[in-house]
Design an enzyme around this catalytic site. Sequence first.
Site, PDB file in Angstrom:
ATOM      1  NE  ARG A  37      -3.314  -0.007   2.975  1.00 16.27           N
ATOM      2  CZ  ARG A  37      -2.965   0.291   4.238  1.00 16.27           C
ATOM      3  NH1 ARG A  37      -2.529   1.502   4.527  1.00 16.27           N
ATOM      4  NH2 ARG A  37      -3.068  -0.621   5.182  1.00 16.27           N
TER       5      ARG A  37
ATOM      6  CE1 TYR B  96     -15.347  13.585 -15.886  1.00 13.48           C
ATOM      7  CE2 TYR B  96     -14.236  13.467 -13.771  1.00 13.48           C
ATOM      8  CZ  TYR B  96     -15.063  12.907 -14.721  1.00 13.48           C
ATOM      9  OH  TYR B  96     -15.606  11.676 -14.500  1.00 13.48           O
TER      10      TYR B  96
ATOM     11  CG  ASP C 234      -7.632  17.265 -14.719  1.00 18.03           C
ATOM     12  OD1 ASP C 234      -6.928  16.718 -15.594  1.00 18.03           O
ATOM     13  OD2 ASP C 234      -8.676  16.762 -14.273  1.00 18.03           O
TER      14      ASP C 234
END
Length: 385
Positions: free
Chosen positions: A53, A106, A179
């Site tokens: 992880r 988005y 982004d």
Amino acid sequence: MSGTSSLSAETLVAQALGELDPLTGALAPTITVSTNYEQKADGSYHQDRVYTRADNPTSEQTERVIAMLEGAGCDCMLFASGMAAATAVFQALLPGDHVVVAKVLYWGVRKWLAEFGITWGIDVEFVDTTDLRAVESAMRPGSTRLVWLETPANPTWEITDLRAVCKIAHAAGAKVAVDNTVATPVLTRPIEFGVDLVVHSATKYLNGHSDVLAGAVVTARNDPLWQRIRSWRREAGAVLGPFEAWLLQRGMRTLFLRVRRASESALAIARHFEKHPSIKAVLYPGLPSHPGHEIAARQMSGGFGGMLSIRLAGGAQHAAAVLRGVKLFKRATSLGGVESLIEHRRSMEGPSSSAPDDMLRLSIGIESVGDLVADLESAVKIAPP
Ligand SMILES: Cc1ncc(COP(=O)(O)O)c(C=O)c1O
């Protein structure tokens, strides 16, 4: 790869940095699937990796490739999806932090902020980031922590001036995140314009084959915010699996070819349909008629991307008929794959959508541009206005 500093990003990504498996000399990287790593008798670990992880060599190799692509990016972290990457940045903020977010972006990010930004306690303000005066007056020095941008922005492809917004945000003590999914590092490397964090839905162009869901965050520097994002990923667990990380590094080897081809074809399609009698408007930053064209020409190099939208002269019914009429374009959401896609963005986004009803969003793939134009030509004629 030794002596890589003089090599172009295009060369480095084609060879996924040219790293060989030290044991076998294999050119394709090995996938490390183990979830855990042996602890030695003295309590140490072989390469300081404990549990997947937090640490996985396959993901780390892919992260090095993305960090290299973003140029001055000092580090990259992969996430389970683009949304996991985007929300990790917001979740690393503290309750009460003020965040200025581009009005056009988005819709998934906008929806998450509307639903969960509030419960997280962050104070979200949507601003037209193409209007520098609006950005400036939205800044609250001392409490604005982040400005979130997307350029070109979904689904109407507004262009934000990265350098100018960074200047305003930094003067007020805020960081800037972009982004960069649509431009990709092939066309824009936001860190070169002063941006602090770059976010990708790697599901799109980075992977490019519509078969991996993944996200990435790249940072310009290893600072406390970056450490919080890393800690968030480790503790919350939105990591990418090693198989997906491996597929992503494979997809990225052809990134430059795919993005350049899609950009060339998108420009040709935009030019072809700009004055077409069945088309009310073509929204594409590569056209001089686009309000953000001048800025796009400055901050995008080698093309304007593979995304464009068309507004049909006959309105919403005409758009629906075109959607039914295409044969080569695939009716599907998402973007950035090798196959061309078409969708009615307003229906996809639902009632909160600001996308016009007469608009179709196109993601241009790598097919013959002549075939794509012919497909659209016959579809737009189906229902003349
Ligand atoms: C620009 C942009 N950012 C982020 C996302 C979210 O990425 P993902 O679907 O990988 O979670 C998308 C997805 O469509 C996108 O288009």
